[in-house]
Design an enzyme around this catalytic site. Structure first.
Site, PDB file in Angstrom:
ATOM      1  N   PHE A  15       0.866  -1.182   0.000  1.00 51.23           N
ATOM      2  CA  PHE A  15       0.000   0.000   0.000  1.00 51.23           C
ATOM      3  C   PHE A  15       0.905   1.235   0.000  1.00 51.23           C
ATOM      4  O   PHE A  15       1.868   1.297   0.772  1.00 51.23           O
ATOM      5  CB  PHE A  15      -0.876  -0.040   1.252  1.00 51.23           C
ATOM      6  N   ASP A  47       2.822  -5.945   7.610  1.00 50.19           N
ATOM      7  CA  ASP A  47       1.600  -5.151   7.706  1.00 50.19           C
ATOM      8  C   ASP A  47       0.418  -6.105   7.542  1.00 50.19           C
ATOM      9  O   ASP A  47       0.293  -6.792   6.520  1.00 50.19           O
ATOM     10  CB  ASP A  47       1.604  -4.069   6.618  1.00 50.19           C
ATOM     11  N   TYR A  56     -10.067  -0.776  11.451  1.00 53.71           N
ATOM     12  CA  TYR A  56     -11.341  -0.346  10.851  1.00 53.71           C
ATOM     13  C   TYR A  56     -11.719  -1.187   9.642  1.00 53.71           C
ATOM     14  O   TYR A  56     -12.782  -0.979   9.081  1.00 53.71           O
ATOM     15  CB  TYR A  56     -11.295   1.143  10.473  1.00 53.71           C
ATOM     16  N   LYS A  57     -10.853  -2.103   9.214  1.00 54.66           N
ATOM     17  CA  LYS A  57     -11.177  -2.956   8.067  1.00 54.66           C
ATOM     18  C   LYS A  57     -11.901  -4.202   8.577  1.00 54.66           C
ATOM     19  O   LYS A  57     -13.051  -4.127   8.985  1.00 54.66           O
ATOM     20  CB  LYS A  57      -9.903  -3.257   7.274  1.00 54.66           C
ATOM     21  N   ARG A  71     -12.797  -4.186  -6.773  1.00 55.28           N
ATOM     22  CA  ARG A  71     -12.412  -4.984  -5.617  1.00 55.28           C
ATOM     23  C   ARG A  71     -13.642  -5.303  -4.775  1.00 55.28           C
ATOM     24  O   ARG A  71     -14.459  -4.420  -4.484  1.00 55.28           O
ATOM     25  CB  ARG A  71     -11.410  -4.142  -4.825  1.00 55.28           C
TER      26      ARG A  71
HETATM   27  C1  LIG Z   1      -5.521   0.499   4.774  1.00 59.12           C
HETATM   28  C2  LIG Z   1      -4.041   0.471   4.774  1.00 59.12           C
HETATM   29  C3  LIG Z   1      -3.291   1.524   5.335  1.00 59.12           C
HETATM   30  C4  LIG Z   1      -3.963   2.770   5.854  1.00 59.12           C
HETATM   31  O1  LIG Z   1      -3.166   3.491   6.732  1.00 59.12           O
HETATM   32  P1  LIG Z   1      -3.849   4.592   7.668  1.00 59.12           P
HETATM   33  O2  LIG Z   1      -2.743   5.264   8.349  1.00 59.12           O
HETATM   34  O3  LIG Z   1      -4.789   3.866   8.594  1.00 59.12           O
HETATM   35  O4  LIG Z   1      -4.624   5.509   6.786  1.00 59.12           O
HETATM   36  C5  LIG Z   1      -1.915   1.382   5.381  1.00 59.12           C
HETATM   37  N1  LIG Z   1      -1.301   0.281   4.901  1.00 59.12           N
HETATM   38  C6  LIG Z   1      -1.992  -0.741   4.330  1.00 59.12           C
HETATM   39  C7  LIG Z   1      -1.276  -1.937   3.826  1.00 59.12           C
HETATM   40  C8  LIG Z   1      -3.381  -0.660   4.239  1.00 59.12           C
HETATM   41  O5  LIG Z   1      -4.065  -1.636   3.657  1.00 59.12           O
END
Ligand SMILES: *Cc1c(COP(=O)(O)O)cnc(C)c1O
Length: 397
Positions: A113, A184, A209-210, A356
């Site tokens: 990400f 992660d 939150y996911k 997705r």
């Molecule tokens: C959703 C996601 C994030 C989001 O980071 P935030 O700081 O919560 O906005 C970061 N890394 C990955 C791999 C994600 O899927």
């Protein structure tokens, strides 16, 4: 056996909506509203500052951390809740780099990400010690691990395709080369069984939150292995990670253990919602969840492929190699997704061409999957997406 029908009834799901976006923002647990309201009225309202002791607010980052820890195979006392995932990536990466001062490479992949990569770039600039972020295609990570790598930083499940890395194997390879690992778990925690301790992972981070359904803005978590917890450096040396925060010393001394990864005042209202969401997980067996996730995903893929030849599967076909989402590539994917959303099938779009769909077995069942297949088939075969209003890009896709 997990009673998935009973679990689904614990969520508020809007009438007429098939929600396939729990991989971005989990659905609302019915108990969360009251939990937040009670925290506001009974705790904030009545206790005010004494809530930090009386209502146990101060202990929540470690307590909730332990509840998440059970879902990801972490040792008790080694998961800390707070801040956002981007911040936790920075914190863990800095600690990992500090463990390998003679090495300069952060190895990651192009499926990561972007914020994880951006945070690494920012940390490299801040450290100014000549570090390099090396990004390789996901399939080439194993060969790219060499003696220059300080930290192997990967997201286990690719946010776009759902492709899943072999965490135990890559961790073993990284350790054999002398590198530290940072995983992660944004698309793993609550999506599939994870065993950080068995994999011997050094650091892990993730969001709540996911798949954990903590609500928009719910805090992130960070894990450090017990063998490192008492030694790691803390780049974000905030007072809550101090050995004695209420001594108000002028000098920073880290907490003796993983709690040093706390930074500042915890978000109590968000954690009230998260805590209610985690109650649901007490009734879920992770392997039951995984089997159901794979079965529903396979059903979805078979149905879409049979009805929509214009969509190309962008996720691994082998369920074992996927997380809990299914993606299809389509050139007009943005417009197609808007047409689906207008008809109550909520997925999302990830540039350049990925549609997705999150398969979250806590509240998605066979009826939802079949309903989604039928609507997607209608939209695709009848080109219902081909209208100007579906091609206007919103700020959040
Ligand atoms: C959703 C996601 C994030 C989001 O980071 P935030 O700081 O919560 O906005 C970061 N890394 C990955 C791999 C994600 O899927």
């Amino acid at each position: 056996m997990t009673d998935f029908a009973a679990i689904k009834a614990m969520f508020h799901l809007p009438e007429g909506m098939i929600y396939l976006d729990g991989n971005s923002l989990g659905a609302l647990p019915k108990a969360a509203g009251d939990a937040v309201a009670n925290t506001v009225t009974d705790q904030w309202g009545e206790m005010l500052i004494t809530g930090w002791n009386k209502a146990g607010w101060m202990a929540m980052p470690m307590q909730i951390g332990d509840r998440i820890g059970k879902l990801i195979g972490a040792e008790p006392g080694h998961v800390v809740v707070g801040d956002t995932l981007s911040v936790k990536v920075y914190q863990a990466l800095a600690a990992g780099l500090d463990m390998r001062p003679d090495r300069k490479v952060i190895l990651s992949d192009s499926g990561n990400f972007p914020t994880d990569l951006y945070m690494a770039e920012g940390l490299i600039r801040a450290l100014d010690k000549g570090h390099e972020l090396r990004v390789v295609p996901p399939g080439e990570v194993a060969q790219a691990i060499d003696k220059d790598v300080a930290v192997l930083m990967l997201t286990e499940v690719d946010y776009r395709t759902g492709r899943r890395h072999d965490m135990p194997d890559l961790t073993r390879r990284a350790h054999a080369a002398g590198a530290v690992t940072l995983w992660d778990l944004a698309h793993s925690a609550g999506a599939l069984p994870v065993d950080l301790a068995a994999a011997k992972a050094d650091f892990a981070v993730g969001c709540t939150y996911k798949y954990l359904n903590g609500g928009p803005g719910a805090p992130a978590f960070i894990y450090v292995a017990p063998r490192h917890a008492g030694q790691i450096s803390t780049v974000l040396s905030g007072w809550q990670g101090h050995e004695a925060p209420f001594a108000f010393d002028l000098d920073y001394r880290p907490n003796a253990g993983a709690e040093r990864l706390r930074v500042g005042t915890p978000p109590i209202l968000q954690m009230a919602a998260l805590s209610a969401a985690l109650d649901i997980w007490d009734k879920v067996d992770m392997w039951d969840l995984r089997r159901r996730s794979m079965a529903l995903s396979d059903m979805f893929i078979a149905g879409i492929e049979a009805a929509c030849p214009m969509l190309r599967l962008a996720s691994p076909r082998d369920a074992q190699a996927r997380g809990s989402q299914v993606s299809f590539a389509f050139d007009e994917g943005y417009a197609a997704m808007q047409a689906l959303i207008a008809r109550g099938v909520i997925g999302d779009f990830r540039a350049p061409d990925i549609m997705r769909f999150g398969i979250t077995p806590l509240y998605i069942d066979e009826g939802d999957v079949q309903g989604a297949i039928d609507i997607i088939a209608d939209v695709m075969t009848n080109r219902l997406w081909d209208r100007p209003e579906y091609k206007i890009r919103a700020a959040v896709t």
